[in-house]
Scaffold this motif. Structure first.
Motif, short mmCIF file in Angstrom:
data_model
loop_
_atom_site.label_atom_id
_atom_site.label_comp_id
_atom_site.label_asym_id
_atom_site.label_seq_id
_atom_site.Cartn_x
_atom_site.Cartn_y
_atom_site.Cartn_z
N ASP A 48 -1.17 23.99 64.93
CA ASP A 48 -0.31 22.92 65.40
C ASP A 48 -0.99 21.56 65.27
OD1 ASP A 48 1.46 24.90 66.00
OD2 ASP A 48 1.12 24.86 68.17
N GLU A 49 -2.27 21.52 65.52
CA GLU A 49 -3.00 20.26 65.38
C GLU A 49 -3.02 19.80 63.92
OE1 GLU A 49 -4.97 16.89 66.37
OE2 GLU A 49 -4.11 18.37 67.73
N LEU A 186 13.02 17.61 64.32
CA LEU A 186 12.52 18.72 63.51
C LEU A 186 11.01 18.63 63.32
CD1 LEU A 186 13.02 21.21 61.75
CD2 LEU A 186 13.51 19.66 59.84
N TYR A 187 10.49 17.42 63.15
CA TYR A 187 9.03 17.25 63.05
C TYR A 187 8.32 17.79 64.29
CZ TYR A 187 9.85 14.00 59.13
OH TYR A 187 10.22 13.44 57.93
N THR A 188 8.92 17.52 65.45
CA THR A 188 8.32 18.01 66.70
C THR A 188 8.35 19.53 66.75
OG1 THR A 188 9.09 16.00 67.81
CG2 THR A 188 8.44 17.85 69.20
N CYS A 189 9.43 20.12 66.29
CA CYS A 189 9.53 21.59 66.31
C CYS A 189 8.57 22.24 65.32
CB CYS A 189 10.96 22.02 66.00
SG CYS A 189 12.17 21.52 67.24
N HIS A 193 3.92 26.36 67.27
CA HIS A 193 3.80 27.69 66.65
C HIS A 193 4.75 28.71 67.28
CE1 HIS A 193 1.10 27.83 70.17
NE2 HIS A 193 1.43 29.10 70.23
N ALA A 194 5.25 28.42 68.49
CA ALA A 194 6.19 29.35 69.11
C ALA A 194 7.51 29.42 68.36
CB ALA A 194 6.45 28.94 70.56
N SER A 247 10.82 23.45 73.63
CA SER A 247 9.83 22.75 72.82
C SER A 247 10.04 21.24 72.84
CB SER A 247 9.88 23.26 71.37
OG SER A 247 8.97 22.56 70.54
N LEU A 248 11.29 20.81 72.78
CA LEU A 248 11.57 19.37 72.78
C LEU A 248 11.34 18.73 74.13
CD1 LEU A 248 14.82 19.23 70.61
CD2 LEU A 248 12.48 18.69 69.91
#
Length: 376
Positions: A48-49, A186-189, A193-194, A247-248
């Motif tokens: 994710d990083e 979408l970038y945030t999602c 990794h979930a 997630s958001l």
């Protein structure tokens, strides 16, 4: 292109069917790897990083959104079947980004490898990026074309706005601005990794459905129509909506590394003992407050007490103050002691009748005396 025309809808249906077929061929379910003490594989948090790092690099270079989404797709497809040491993760990520840029961007917009290595600050040379790029291509069988979540997002968004474009007027956005907003989400999602266990089509439909729920009264009918056209399972969409919403709503904003904390202590003089305002503290060891006619007999307060009263004055209403001054505190405590028969000895010495006198008198306890069980 006016999507409201019949041929435009047919085009959208064809693109959706083609993207779904391509996704079924290339997509593999994400299986979380078990981390052990001796395992040197990339962890989900490190993945994710790396995605967030690629997002920042993509923003600085101002490339197409398709470039970033395809780079993340190549990265996930490469990391899924093999084990990678974390020290090579940035080199792999920038190589995936370079492959995606050469696939999606125009030739004159593709950054040079030297420029990409310098601007990304990945810590590897251009030759190392080239070797990693060849390794990725060999592992993926030189097949980089896949249907990403952004492709489905474009199709679903165009399908909805073709038939119900009125909800954008209430939101104050045009089609491009609304699609840009969904792309940012979408970038945030992608950096979670979930959500890797979700297909790109399901992830895109969940984003569109959640947004329609906030601004369109007919969002459920539109979602069911998109679900039918994409031939998806409704239970998978419900589950994906929950994951995407979670997630958001999770904040991921971290403080910069050079954050400085400044401590400002409160300059307040706290009293030794806290008590509610409008009350006065009395005890057996301390003298009772003077009555209305006994102010002259009270000893003068000490300088320490005066300074304390000056710093923290007692604020109470006048009525409450008069009640406190008029209350006979000695009689109050004497009544409690007589009630629990704690001053029977002192009462005898003072000449009062004993507790077993039988009749109630002014100096005895208001409760009847206790008699033995056998007494008649």
């Amino acid at each position: 292109m006016k999507f409201a025309q019949p041929w435009g809808r047919q085009r959208l249906s064809f693109l959706l069917e083609k993207a779904a077929s391509r996704e079924a061929q290339t997509w593999r379910g994400y299986v979380a790897k078990k981390q052990t003490s001796q395992d040197a594989d990339v962890s989900p948090a490190q993945r994710d990083e790396a995605v967030r790092w690629l997002t920042e690099l993509h923003g600085r270079l101002q490339l197409y959104p398709e470039t970033l989404v395809l780079a993340v797709s190549i990265l996930d497809r490469f990391l899924a079947p093999i084990k990678v040491r974390p020290k090579y993760l940035r080199c792999i990520a920038v190589a995936c980004f370079f492959l995606a840029a050469k696939t999606c961007e125009e030739d004159e917009c593709v950054p040079s490898l030297k420029e990409l290595a310098a601007s990304s600050n990945c810590g590897c040379s251009p030759s190392e990026i080239l070797r990693m790029e060849r390794l990725i291509l060999d592992k993926l069988d030189w097949d980089l074309h896949t249907a990403t979540a952004l492709d489905f997002l474009h199709i679903f968004h165009a399908t909805v706005t073709a038939s119900h474009s009125g909800f954008l007027d209430s939101a104050g956005l045009n089609r491009s601005q609304h699609l840009c907003l969904l792309t940012r989400r979408l970038y945030t999602c992608l950096a979670d990794h979930a959500l890797m266990q979700l297909r790109g089509s399901v992830l895109a439909l969940a984003l569109v459905s959640l947004d329609l729920e906030t601004c369109c009264p007919d969002w459920l009918a539109l979602t069911i129509d998109l679900l039918r056209k994409a031939q998806m399972d409704s239970s998978a969409l419900i589950r994906s909506r929950e994951l995407v919403s979670r997630s958001l709503s999770t904040p991921r904003a971290s403080l910069p590394p050079n954050t400085v904390y400044i401590y400002h202590p409160l300059q307040l003089a706290a009293p030794a003992r806290r008590r509610p305002l409008g009350t006065m503290e009395t005890s057996r060891d301390q003298p009772a407050p003077p009555q209305a006619g006994e102010e002259s007999k009270a000893p003068p307060p000490s300088p320490k007490r005066l300074s304390h009263l000056h710093k923290a004055p007692l604020r109470c209403k006048a009525s409450a103050k008069r009640k406190v001054e008029q209350m006979d505190v000695d009689d109050f405590y004497d009544g409690i002691k007589r009630l629990y028969n704690e001053d029977a000895t002192s009462a005898v010495h003072e000449g009062a009748p004993p507790a077993g006198g039988g009749a109630y008198s002014g100096g005895s306890s208001p409760c009847p005396p206790l008699q033995p069980v056998g007494a008649s």
